[in-house]
Scaffold this motif. Structure first.
Motif, PDB file in Angstrom:
ATOM      1  N   ALA A 125      54.112  56.970 122.487  1.00  0.00           N
ATOM      2  CA  ALA A 125      55.581  57.077 122.516  1.00  0.00           C
ATOM      3  C   ALA A 125      56.024  58.200 121.602  1.00  0.00           C
ATOM      4  O   ALA A 125      55.395  58.462 120.570  1.00  0.00           O
ATOM      5  N   ASP A 126      57.114  58.859 122.003  1.00  0.00           N
ATOM      6  CA  ASP A 126      57.752  59.840 121.141  1.00  0.00           C
ATOM      7  C   ASP A 126      58.887  59.128 120.411  1.00  0.00           C
ATOM      8  O   ASP A 126      59.923  58.801 121.003  1.00  0.00           O
TER       9      ASP A 126
ATOM     10  N   GLY B 283      47.837  57.756 109.164  1.00  0.00           N
ATOM     11  CA  GLY B 283      47.984  56.647 110.112  1.00  0.00           C
ATOM     12  C   GLY B 283      46.651  56.205 110.686  1.00  0.00           C
ATOM     13  O   GLY B 283      46.371  55.010 110.803  1.00  0.00           O
TER      14      GLY B 283
ATOM     15  N   MET C 195      49.086  67.841 106.520  1.00  0.00           N
ATOM     16  CA  MET C 195      50.444  67.916 105.990  1.00  0.00           C
ATOM     17  C   MET C 195      50.430  68.477 104.572  1.00  0.00           C
ATOM     18  O   MET C 195      51.196  69.389 104.246  1.00  0.00           O
TER      19      MET C 195
ATOM     20  N   THR D 295      44.578  66.383 103.996  1.00  0.00           N
ATOM     21  CA  THR D 295      45.475  66.128 105.133  1.00  0.00           C
ATOM     22  C   THR D 295      46.145  67.443 105.520  1.00  0.00           C
ATOM     23  O   THR D 295      46.443  68.277 104.674  1.00  0.00           O
TER      24      THR D 295
ATOM     25  N   SER E  49      47.704  58.692 115.373  1.00  0.00           N
ATOM     26  CA  SER E  49      46.748  59.513 116.130  1.00  0.00           C
ATOM     27  C   SER E  49      45.884  60.382 115.218  1.00  0.00           C
ATOM     28  O   SER E  49      44.880  60.923 115.656  1.00  0.00           O
ATOM     29  N   ARG E  50      46.278  60.551 113.956  1.00  0.00           N
ATOM     30  CA  ARG E  50      45.486  61.354 113.011  1.00  0.00           C
ATOM     31  C   ARG E  50      45.969  61.041 111.588  1.00  0.00           C
ATOM     32  O   ARG E  50      46.859  60.222 111.389  1.00  0.00           O
ATOM     33  N   GLY E  51      45.348  61.725 110.613  1.00  0.00           N
ATOM     34  CA  GLY E  51      45.830  61.690 109.227  1.00  0.00           C
ATOM     35  C   GLY E  51      45.868  60.290 108.625  1.00  0.00           C
ATOM     36  O   GLY E  51      44.988  59.454 108.853  1.00  0.00           O
TER      37      GLY E  51
ATOM     38  N   ASN F 290      54.777  54.784 109.447  1.00  0.00           N
ATOM     39  CA  ASN F 290      54.056  55.898 108.838  1.00  0.00           C
ATOM     40  C   ASN F 290      54.400  57.259 109.451  1.00  0.00           C
ATOM     41  O   ASN F 290      54.356  58.275 108.762  1.00  0.00           O
TER      42      ASN F 290
ATOM     43  N   ALA G   9      52.108  61.416  96.449  1.00  0.00           N
ATOM     44  CA  ALA G   9      52.190  62.884  96.499  1.00  0.00           C
ATOM     45  C   ALA G   9      51.117  63.348  97.475  1.00  0.00           C
ATOM     46  O   ALA G   9      50.871  62.695  98.490  1.00  0.00           O
TER      47      ALA G   9
HETATM   48  N1  LIG Z   1      49.737  64.056 103.758  1.00  0.00           N
HETATM   49  C1  LIG Z   1      50.314  63.900 102.582  1.00  0.00           C
HETATM   50  O1  LIG Z   1      49.879  64.473 101.569  1.00  0.00           O
HETATM   51  C2  LIG Z   1      51.514  62.998 102.464  1.00  0.00           C
HETATM   52  C3  LIG Z   1      52.100  62.816 101.201  1.00  0.00           C
HETATM   53  C4  LIG Z   1      53.203  61.967 101.074  1.00  0.00           C
HETATM   54  C5  LIG Z   1      53.708  61.296 102.179  1.00  0.00           C
HETATM   55  N2  LIG Z   1      53.139  61.495 103.400  1.00  0.00           N
HETATM   56  C6  LIG Z   1      53.716  60.782 104.548  1.00  0.00           C
HETATM   57  O2  LIG Z   1      52.695  60.068 105.239  1.00  0.00           O
HETATM   58  C7  LIG Z   1      52.993  60.020 106.631  1.00  0.00           C
HETATM   59  C8  LIG Z   1      51.798  60.521 107.436  1.00  0.00           C
HETATM   60  O3  LIG Z   1      51.458  61.818 106.985  1.00  0.00           O
HETATM   61  P1  LIG Z   1      50.152  62.601 107.513  1.00  0.00           P
HETATM   62  O4  LIG Z   1      49.727  63.515 106.448  1.00  0.00           O
HETATM   63  O5  LIG Z   1      49.185  61.636 108.067  1.00  0.00           O
HETATM   64  O6  LIG Z   1      50.831  63.468 108.695  1.00  0.00           O
HETATM   65  P2  LIG Z   1      50.173  64.070 110.019  1.00  0.00           P
HETATM   66  O7  LIG Z   1      48.708  64.271 109.857  1.00  0.00           O
HETATM   67  O8  LIG Z   1      51.027  65.231 110.417  1.00  0.00           O
HETATM   68  O9  LIG Z   1      50.363  62.880 111.077  1.00  0.00           O
HETATM   69  C9  LIG Z   1      51.643  62.529 111.520  1.00  0.00           C
HETATM   70  C10 LIG Z   1      51.522  61.431 112.555  1.00  0.00           C
HETATM   71  O10 LIG Z   1      52.833  61.196 113.086  1.00  0.00           O
HETATM   72  C11 LIG Z   1      52.774  61.308 114.509  1.00  0.00           C
HETATM   73  N3  LIG Z   1      54.014  61.844 115.045  1.00  0.00           N
HETATM   74  C12 LIG Z   1      54.557  63.062 114.809  1.00  0.00           C
HETATM   75  N4  LIG Z   1      55.676  63.209 115.533  1.00  0.00           N
HETATM   76  C13 LIG Z   1      55.836  62.049 116.240  1.00  0.00           C
HETATM   77  C14 LIG Z   1      56.811  61.581 117.166  1.00  0.00           C
HETATM   78  N5  LIG Z   1      57.851  62.341 117.527  1.00  0.00           N
HETATM   79  N6  LIG Z   1      56.664  60.345 117.697  1.00  0.00           N
HETATM   80  C15 LIG Z   1      55.601  59.564 117.352  1.00  0.00           C
HETATM   81  N7  LIG Z   1      54.657  59.946 116.462  1.00  0.00           N
HETATM   82  C16 LIG Z   1      54.784  61.170 115.919  1.00  0.00           C
HETATM   83  C17 LIG Z   1      51.615  62.267 114.774  1.00  0.00           C
HETATM   84  O11 LIG Z   1      51.040  62.059 116.068  1.00  0.00           O
HETATM   85  P3  LIG Z   1      51.418  62.883 117.387  1.00  0.00           P
HETATM   86  O12 LIG Z   1      51.537  64.326 117.004  1.00  0.00           O
HETATM   87  O13 LIG Z   1      50.279  62.559 118.280  1.00  0.00           O
HETATM   88  O14 LIG Z   1      52.701  62.297 117.877  1.00  0.00           O
HETATM   89  C18 LIG Z   1      50.619  61.830 113.713  1.00  0.00           C
HETATM   90  O15 LIG Z   1      49.880  60.717 114.169  1.00  0.00           O
HETATM   91  C19 LIG Z   1      54.266  60.844 106.840  1.00  0.00           C
HETATM   92  O16 LIG Z   1      55.382  59.977 106.882  1.00  0.00           O
HETATM   93  C20 LIG Z   1      54.317  61.708 105.591  1.00  0.00           C
HETATM   94  O17 LIG Z   1      55.633  62.098 105.273  1.00  0.00           O
HETATM   95  C21 LIG Z   1      52.064  62.333 103.563  1.00  0.00           C
END
Ligand SMILES: NC(=O)c1ccc[n+]([C@@H]2O[C@H](COP(=O)([O-])OP(=O)(O)OC[C@H]3O[C@@H](n4cnc5c(N)ncnc54)[C@H](OP(=O)(O)O)[C@@H]3O)[C@@H](O)[C@H]2O)c1
Length: 272
Positions: free
Chosen positions: A56-57, A18, A187, A185, A14-16, A84, A180
């Protein structure tokens, strides 16, 4: 795997990251299926990219149990699973609640492992498939404030390494993504700005051992890894030695197993 016409399921779309991965896979000609909780953004993205949305959650065990069935029942077989979805929830361990512990491990570990469990027998039966695990350099580099998050990503690393050995000589491949911070983002920003938790990364930046990775570089490398069946995506390059060192014991097991026959002992899929 040639991506044109293949169906790719991306969780946390839905964002980020993914969302960016969905756009990149769609641009490569793949048909995309999106999962996250936020129905509106998910449907909007799916409509824009000509894919399907499946709100879905994934931390809810009942919803998790039926996701693969639901997605395949609405659009056909999944060829690529991109695990993801994840939460960071960094902070000092003395401050976390039972709900924090359960919520993080449910989404970061149980969901990707269970989705893989549901999909893998189908991929093997169909004679093709690819599973992408979105881990993190935090799965290799422990730091204060990361006890939950880093351990969840370390679990994915070990899971994927063992699974890869089980899948040797099958038509299903895996890619472990160890990254990293990704530029811009939520996160990355929230992790770095959590008081005390960003100290380790600040020091890495000062030592020029860490730089942020542009989103396009990450998504381009993930799509390429699926196309070329690469085992790893590791970014930024200056942290790669840490990931390689962590991989060394796993590679030594792989070397020791050369010529060993264990596949004949693997049963068919167990009933759910
Ligand atoms: N950003 C970084 O710098 C970074 C670095 C290393 C690794 N990562 C990894 O990359 C992945 C994505 O990170 P991101 O930065 O894109 O995070 P994000 O912007 O917080 O996005 C997280 C995604 O997961 C979904 N999500 C959260 N809780 C959920 C649930 N209970 N059921 C289904 N979907 C759920 C969120 O959508 P909803 O809230 O709509 O459910 C959102 O689409 C993660 O696994 C993170 O650990 C990120």
């Amino acid at each position: 795997m040639e991506l044109a016409g293949r169906r790719v399921l991306i969780t946390g779309a839905s964002r980020g990251i993914g969302q960016a991965l969905a756009e990149r896979f769609a641009a490569a000609g793949a048909r995309i299926a999106l999962v996250a909780r936020s129905e509106g953004p998910l449907k909007e993205l799916a409509d824009r990219l000509g894919g399907t949305a499946h709100p879905a959650d994934l931390s809810d065990s009942e919803q998790l149990r039926t996701v693969v069935e639901r997605v395949e029942g609405d659009g056909g077989p999944i060829d690529v699973l991109v695990n993801n979805a994840g939460v960071d929830n960094v902070g000092f361990f003395t401050h976390v609640s039972t709900a924090d512990v359960e919520g993080l491990y449910r989404l970061n570990v149980i969901a990707p492992v269970e989705l893989t469990r549901q999909l893998l027998p189908r991929m093997l039966a169909r004679g093709q498939g690819h599973i992408v695990m979105m881990s993190s350099m935090a799965g290799v580099l422990a730091a204060p404030g990361y006890a939950l998050y880093a351990s969840s990503k370390a679990a994915l690393n070990q899971f994927t390494a063992s699974l890869r050995l089980e899948l040797k000589d099958t038509p299903v491949n895996t890619t472990l993504v160890e990254v990293a911070y990704i530029v811009d983002t939520e996160m990355a920003d929230s992790v770095r700005s959590t008081p005390g938790v960003g100290t380790a990364s600040e020091r890495f930046y000062k030592l020029h051992a860490l730089v942020d990775t542009p989103m396009e570089r990450l998504t381009g490398q993930v799509v390429n890894a699926v196309r070329k069946e690469k085992r790893h995506v590791r970014l930024p390059r200056r942290l790669v030695p840490y990931a390689v060192l962590a991989e060394a014991p796993r590679l030594s097991v792989e070397a020791v197993l050369t010529g060993a026959h264990w596949r004949e002992h693997i049963d068919g899929p167990r009933p759910s």
